[in-house]
Design an enzyme around this catalytic site. Structure first.
Site, PDB file in Angstrom:
ATOM      1  N   GLU A  22       0.853  -1.192   0.000  1.00 54.83           N
ATOM      2  CA  GLU A  22       0.000   0.000   0.000  1.00 54.83           C
ATOM      3  C   GLU A  22       0.885   1.237   0.000  1.00 54.83           C
ATOM      4  O   GLU A  22       1.884   1.292   0.715  1.00 54.83           O
ATOM      5  CB  GLU A  22      -0.892   0.071   1.248  1.00 54.83           C
ATOM      6  CG  GLU A  22      -1.995  -0.944   1.350  1.00 54.83           C
ATOM      7  CD  GLU A  22      -2.840  -0.739   2.615  1.00 54.83           C
ATOM      8  OE1 GLU A  22      -2.675   0.321   3.278  1.00 54.83           O
ATOM      9  OE2 GLU A  22      -3.646  -1.622   2.936  1.00 54.83           O
TER      10      GLU A  22
ATOM     11  N   GLU B  33     -13.708   5.324   0.253  1.00 61.06           N
ATOM     12  CA  GLU B  33     -14.584   4.372   0.933  1.00 61.06           C
ATOM     13  C   GLU B  33     -15.229   5.050   2.139  1.00 61.06           C
ATOM     14  O   GLU B  33     -14.563   5.337   3.128  1.00 61.06           O
ATOM     15  CB  GLU B  33     -13.788   3.138   1.345  1.00 61.06           C
ATOM     16  CG  GLU B  33     -13.180   2.397   0.146  1.00 61.06           C
ATOM     17  CD  GLU B  33     -12.214   1.298   0.543  1.00 61.06           C
ATOM     18  OE1 GLU B  33     -12.653   0.327   1.199  1.00 61.06           O
ATOM     19  OE2 GLU B  33     -11.021   1.417   0.216  1.00 61.06           O
TER      20      GLU B  33
ATOM     21  N   LYS C 225     -15.153   3.740   6.185  1.00 63.84           N
ATOM     22  CA  LYS C 225     -13.927   3.513   6.945  1.00 63.84           C
ATOM     23  C   LYS C 225     -13.920   4.426   8.161  1.00 63.84           C
ATOM     24  O   LYS C 225     -14.349   5.584   8.098  1.00 63.84           O
ATOM     25  CB  LYS C 225     -12.697   3.763   6.079  1.00 63.84           C
ATOM     26  CG  LYS C 225     -12.561   2.800   4.910  1.00 63.84           C
ATOM     27  CD  LYS C 225     -11.174   2.818   4.310  1.00 63.84           C
ATOM     28  CE  LYS C 225     -10.179   2.171   5.237  1.00 63.84           C
ATOM     29  NZ  LYS C 225      -8.833   2.075   4.642  1.00 63.84           N
TER      30      LYS C 225
ATOM     31  N   GLU D 270      -9.057   9.002   6.130  1.00 62.57           N
ATOM     32  CA  GLU D 270      -9.231   7.566   5.910  1.00 62.57           C
ATOM     33  C   GLU D 270     -10.259   7.264   4.834  1.00 62.57           C
ATOM     34  O   GLU D 270     -10.214   6.204   4.204  1.00 62.57           O
ATOM     35  CB  GLU D 270      -9.632   6.881   7.218  1.00 62.57           C
ATOM     36  CG  GLU D 270      -8.480   6.651   8.170  1.00 62.57           C
ATOM     37  CD  GLU D 270      -7.420   5.746   7.571  1.00 62.57           C
ATOM     38  OE1 GLU D 270      -7.738   4.601   7.190  1.00 62.57           O
ATOM     39  OE2 GLU D 270      -6.259   6.195   7.459  1.00 62.57           O
TER      40      GLU D 270
END
Length: 501
Positions: free
Chosen positions: A391, A448, A451, A457
């Protein structure tokens, strides 16, 4: 077939500079002789053997031998043709299967020429070799950019829409945080390498029971492999970042679980799926300067040594989640934003840092972080385990919170520069490992919305939840920085520091 081999395994025709009956394959990177190139060549040959394993029976595979003699790597398989790989010069080596078939030469780009198969009898094998060696060069050691496909959102496109988007973006690898059956079926036949994951809460059961490992592989690998190109099987996710007593028990179950998963695959003669576990940078106790890199004292001997031993033995990767955003955002006074954004890749920035311990010169924060891991592994006796960036990325927004540096401009800048760094030929590598490819997955495909944590985030995506791009980016690396439309500029003040972010 008539053989032209001499007793030392090198054909008499080796004196020819160009062999008309050969299929010539120019290898991706440039290498010099030395410990690094020899280690890489051995690693490469191991992958070749894995890719050719379909040609051999299990007994032939177990009796096969790879030897080095008189400048030649020689693979001998009972009742099969002998594979010889003589090293001609410091940068050129050729693979023979009784007759010349493949020539590997250092060059900046892949060039393939099919001229003529050596004989009618050899033609089928030649084409099989062409297919499988190409598959290795693209999926295993290439610099194609990968993406993390997370699904922690209630407004995301369907899996089928997502796979179409991934294909349209020319993404070469996809990393999942589970083994989603629908997604794995949709990836079948796509030529996209896939990484799947064992959830953290299943590690202990697998570690203690081989039948549990067999069951997991039977349910999550066998129904899809090989049509879906599963290439990485990750056990857990950042497990060493969790510090409760229960989590600490899972630390010690990690390598036993990986070992049992590996055994389950090996029992079915699956040898080209690498087993690993993605870790966060908090496994490093000291990372600056990079040469002082060392693992945390609570995991160094008890967890990291067994893990590194496993990765080294299985020729797998050290999977690392590495985000320059976090050290920069916690210390913007002392770390230049341009240094964190890899600006040297796109504009030849003069920002540099010289490590006083190693003398290595750094031009960006990412290289510093990666090399600190290399030094940490070296101190434990494992200097040659390859890195894989599981990542990395930069947040495109902080939502309603005011987290400095998290905006579209910086996210686009970092990820565009990252792509250029990873895909550039000849390969850049890092100061400690120049010229070595680091397979890389960008985080993430989507923003997203479910999260937890700070606002950033929920805003790491290359795409919004509706599938539209947050910013323009070419993941093939063919577009230069000057080919993009100008990005919006934003200015912020942090503790009296005025900077462009």
């Amino acid at each position: 077939m008539k053989s032209t081999r001499k007793t030392n395994g090198i054909p008499s025709s080796i004196a020819k500079a160009v062999m008309p009956e050969s299929l010539r394959f120019y290898f991706i990177n440039q290498y010099q002789l030395g410990h690094t190139s020899m280690a890489f060549l051995l690693h490469f040959l191991d992958h070749i053997l894995n890719q050719l394993s379909f040609l051999f029976t299990p007994s032939q595979r177990s009796l096969g031998k790879l030897t080095f003699l008189h400048g030649t790597f020689k693979l001998s398989i009972p009742n099969m043709h002998t594979f010889c790989i003589p090293i001609l010069t410091s940068s050129v080596f050729t693979v023979y299967i009784d007759e010349p078939i493949w020539e590997f030469s250092a060059a900046k780009h892949i060039i393939l020429h099919k001229i003529k198969a050596p004989t009618d009898q050899m033609a089928p094998l030649a084409f099989l070799l062409l297919f499988h060696l190409l598959g290795f060069s693209v999926a295993e050691i290439s610099s194609k950019i990968g993406i993390n496909y997370g699904q922690v959102g209630n407004n995301l496109p369907s899996p089928s829409q997502s796979i179409e988007l991934i294909k349209s973006m020319k993404i070469g690898r996809v990393k999942l945080y589970d083994a989603n059956p629908e997604i794995l079926r949709l990836l079948s036949g796509t030529n996209i390498s896939v990484s799947i994951m064992v959830p953290n809460n299943e590690i202990t059961a697998i570690a203690s029971d081989q039948s549990k490992a067999d069951e997991w592989v039977r349910n999550n690998v066998f129904p899809y492999y090989p049509k879906t190109m599963i290439r990485y099987l990750l056990v857990g996710n950042e497990i060493l970042s969790y510090l409760s007593d229960q989590d600490r028990q899972i630390w010690h179950d990690l390598v036993p679980a990986m070992t049992k998963i590996k055994y389950s695959l090996k029992a079915k003669n699956i040898t080209n799926i690498k087993i690993g576990t993605p870790l966060a940078m908090d496994v490093v106790q000291t990372s600056f300067p990079p040469s002082s890199g060392s693992f945390r004292s609570d995991i160094s001997e008890t967890v990291m040594v067994p893990l590194l031993r496993f990765l080294n033995r299985t020729k797998s990767f050290f999977f690392i989640d590495v985000y320059p955003f976090f050290p920069w955002s916690s210390n913007p006074k002392d770390i230049s934003l341009d240094y964190a954004l890899l600006k040297n890749i796109s504009n030849n920035s003069t920002l540099q840092y010289t490590d006083p311990g190693s003398g290595l010169v750094y031009t960006n924060l990412l290289d510093q972080m990666l090399d600190s891991l290399i030094f940490a592994m070296t101190k434990l006796g494992y200097p040659n385990i390859r890195l894989l960036i599981a990542e990395t990325g930069w947040p495109n927004s902080s939502g309603e919170q005011n987290e400095p540096g998290a905006n579209v401009h910086n996210a686009a800048t970092y990820n565009r520069n990252l792509v250029q760094k990873i895909v550039t030929k000849p390969t850049i590598g890092t100061p400690a490992r120049p010229g070595v490819v680091i397979p890389t997955f960008i985080f993430a495909l989507y923003d997203e919305n479910q999260k937890g944590g700070p606002g950033t985030e929920r805003h790491w995506g290359l795409l919004y939840a509706d599938g539209n791009p947050v910013y323009d980016i070419d993941l093939t690396g063919k577009r230069s920085a000057n080919d993009y439309e100008p990005l919006p500029e934003k200015r912020h003040f942090i503790k009296g520091i005025h900077y462009d972010d």
